[in-house]
Scaffold this active site. Sequence first.
Site, PDB file in Angstrom:
ATOM      1  N   HIS A 284       0.832  -1.212   0.000  1.00 17.12           N
ATOM      2  CA  HIS A 284       0.000   0.000   0.000  1.00 17.12           C
ATOM      3  C   HIS A 284       0.867   1.264   0.000  1.00 17.12           C
ATOM      4  CE1 HIS A 284      -3.506  -2.549   0.925  1.00 17.12           C
ATOM      5  NE2 HIS A 284      -2.690  -3.173   1.757  1.00 17.12           N
TER       6      HIS A 284
ATOM      7  N   SER B 153      15.382  18.915 -17.558  1.00 19.47           N
ATOM      8  CA  SER B 153      14.323  19.922 -17.570  1.00 19.47           C
ATOM      9  C   SER B 153      14.833  21.166 -18.265  1.00 19.47           C
ATOM     10  CB  SER B 153      13.896  20.260 -16.132  1.00 19.47           C
ATOM     11  OG  SER B 153      13.083  21.409 -16.091  1.00 19.47           O
TER      12      SER B 153
END
Length: 431
Positions: A141, A262
């Site tokens: 999870h 980037s």
Amino acid sequence: MIDRYSREEMANIWTDQNRYEAWLEVEILACEAWSELGHIPKEDVKKIRQNAKVDVKRAQEIEQETRHDVVAFTRQVSETLGDERKWVHYGLTSTDVVDTALSYVIKQANEIIEKDIERFIKVLEEKAKNYKYTLMMGRTHGVHAEPTTFGVKMALWYTEMKRNLKRFKEVRKEIEVGKMSGAVGTFANIPPEIEQYVCDHLGIDTASVSTQTLQRDRHAYYIATLALVATSLEKFAVEIRNLQKTETREVEEAFAKGQKGSSAMPHKRNPIGSENITGISRVIRGYITTAYENVPLWHERDISHSSAERIMLPDVTIALDYALNRFTNIVDRLTVFEDNMRNNIDKTFGLIFSQRVLLALINKGMVREEAYDRVQPKAMESWETKTPFRQLIEKDESITNVLSKEELDECFNPEHHLNQVDTIFKRAGLE
């Protein structure tokens, strides 16, 4: 498929040139088969084999008039022959040629894909063995659960890809099949021996029963199988993306000199390769619906599947070939931060050993419910106060009166989670 996601060897398989060459080979083999039955003079077959040529541009010019690609093709081929041209397409219907040749082309694509899968499996095997005992945090999870090893994670991927390879080999038997049974599949104007001869020489099987077409459940099964391979790649890629998060940083895709992450942020080192695989997998998986909707053709045939397959089959095989090769290189060159893996184990204050404490108490005779109710409050307090879990355990006399220091040492020993790694690897065939 666009050039950006195409590798030359696979892309060449889906060119018009290769498609027409496959059609021509089917036509010539059919003539040879007729000759074996004594129907076509061997000298004519020899001339057809030697002189028949494909001219894609000319065939497409003729198609502008005929509005039928196979008729245009046979007429173009006939232009390269003499009187023997009368035997071209003898006894055949268009789909005898198209479907059989398509299966032959798919076979060519499959040979590349199978090698791609095998290469990826080999890389996973090497990674699994290299990091067999490298402890890292297992997460359920998205939350720290118990330690595992990076090698076990790679072994999991290895066994999944072995299953994918097995499924792929099985679907090859279903899809690499030809048919030359005539207009409705009854061999009314062509004997079954022709079909058998052609398919044998192409290295494909024959359909036991067909209509004018091969049944498209075969192609649906094929696309679904390729989509499952792609989905496994996506699953693995998503794991790399999560493990490369700044907060985790347990692995990182190779970052080449001069590479930019980037246009705005010079510091960025992003998992763009794995993100690319994720997107390509979505595209491949999206064709499952198309493949399944191609199955219910009308009666003995229609061509509603044809336009879809002209797009779908090249796209899926080319994209999967690209994805397999790119992701294999990503995994092969993956940077693994073993120290970060070990440090992350300690980030939850020892809470990951709560089950070990629970089981130790049960083993010493404590009822499970009582043991759970003694351990959980300490775990919750550790979460909320960021206090080491063991420190809280050692302050609880109801626990320390049951477990000795040595027994607690064993409970909090991460090496315990390596005990069955050898067994796991043996079961995975990674000895």
